[in-house]
Design an enzyme around this catalytic site. Structure first.
Site, mmCIF file in Angstrom:
data_model
loop_
_atom_site.group_PDB
_atom_site.id
_atom_site.type_symbol
_atom_site.label_atom_id
_atom_site.label_comp_id
_atom_site.label_asym_id
_atom_site.label_seq_id
_atom_site.Cartn_x
_atom_site.Cartn_y
_atom_site.Cartn_z
ATOM 1 N NE ARG A 150 7.369 -3.464 6.279
ATOM 2 C CZ ARG A 150 6.300 -3.525 6.715
ATOM 3 N NH1 ARG A 150 5.524 -2.389 5.036
ATOM 4 N NH2 ARG A 150 5.778 -3.043 7.465
ATOM 5 N NE ARG A 174 1.586 -5.085 11.315
ATOM 6 C CZ ARG A 174 2.955 -4.702 10.492
ATOM 7 N NH1 ARG A 174 3.722 -5.145 10.703
ATOM 8 N NH2 ARG A 174 2.404 -3.921 9.398
ATOM 9 N NE ARG A 207 -4.955 -1.135 9.998
ATOM 10 C CZ ARG A 207 -3.542 -0.429 9.125
ATOM 11 N NH1 ARG A 207 -3.980 1.177 8.463
ATOM 12 N NH2 ARG A 207 -2.766 -1.607 9.277
ATOM 13 C CE LYS A 259 -2.048 -0.450 3.964
ATOM 14 N NZ LYS A 259 -2.362 -1.998 4.585
ATOM 15 N NE ARG A 318 6.469 -0.796 10.770
ATOM 16 C CZ ARG A 318 5.343 -0.979 9.720
ATOM 17 N NH1 ARG A 318 4.466 -0.036 8.630
ATOM 18 N NH2 ARG A 318 4.100 -1.703 10.311
#
Ligand code: AMP
Length: 211
Positions: free
Chosen positions: A121, A165, A87, A16, A154
């Site tokens: 990531r 998540r 969300r 996104k 992160r």
């Protein structure tokens, strides 16, 4: 072309951020990324505590906080791409109350791909640039190619937090996708394609839905 009002949806790791940033640049509109705003204001006091408590656990920040925040972020904005909001059903209702949308884009990606993308990531602690250790590796594993800042993982990209998540997403956000699908405002895009192919599909979808 009038400035479009776009929502970009998809599970964590769907791409996104990258694509919303393309949309904002191409159409000259604001990129509103609630996750980034919350990370920058992790310690702000709200009626529900600080965002940090939720983000670090991989849980959603409560709707009352998010709905107040989005009203602030959208006030006076002409044309936007929303990345990370709405969300939940309560957030959909809030958005209906404050603005009209041209199109909702949904990046569809399998769970296996998401886990791979999130766990590999890396993010620059200085400029926020993101990398993937396999598919978009930095020249040096610890340094940002762009600014030389330190590359970090992160906190919520750890295996346990990724699980929470994805669980939050399935429990609370899948019904939001179905809500927009039932209103016929949803365009589903194959998020497993290369970033360039995804971008081509997104441009087509925005042009087709904005006068
Ligand atoms: P993201 O960068 O979009 O994955 O967001 C990071 C974290 O910020 C999420 O795991 C949530 O804790 C919080 N967050 C961002 N946007 C929202 C939202 N619309 N509703 C609830 N929590 C959010």
């Amino acid at each position: 072309m009038v400035k479009p009002s776009v929502v970009l949806m998809g599970p964590p790791g769907a791409g996104k951020g990258t694509q919303a940033s393309n949309v904002a640049t191409e159409f000259g509109i604001e990129h509103i990324e609630t996750g980034a705003v919350l990370r920058e204001n992790k310690d702000m006091e709200t009626s529900e505590g600080t965002p940090r408590e939720y983000i670090e656990q991989g849980e959603y920040v409560p709707d009352s906080v998010m709905n107040e925040l989005i009203e602030e972020l959208l006030s006076g904005v002409d044309g936007f791409v929303l990345d990370g909001y709405p969300r939940t059903q309560s957030q959909v209702a809030k958005l209906d109350e404050i603005t009209d949308l041209d199109v909702v884009l949904f990046l569809a990606v399998s769970e296996e791909t998401l886990i791979n993308r999130l766990s590999k990531r890396r993010v620059c602690a200085n400029c926020g640039n993101t990398y993937h250790l396999e598919f978009q590796p930095p020249e040096s594993p610890e340094e940002c190619d762009g600014c030389g800042g330190e590359l970090i993982q992160r906190e919520d990209d750890s295996p346990e937090k990724i699980k929470t998540r994805l669980h939050e997403y399935m429990e609370k956000t899948e019904s939001v996708i179905e809500e927009y699908r039932s209103r016929s405002s949803l365009v589903e895009i194959d998020g497993e394609q290369s970033p360039q192919e995804v971008w081509t599909d997104i441009q087509e979808a925005v042009h087709a839905n904005v006068q």
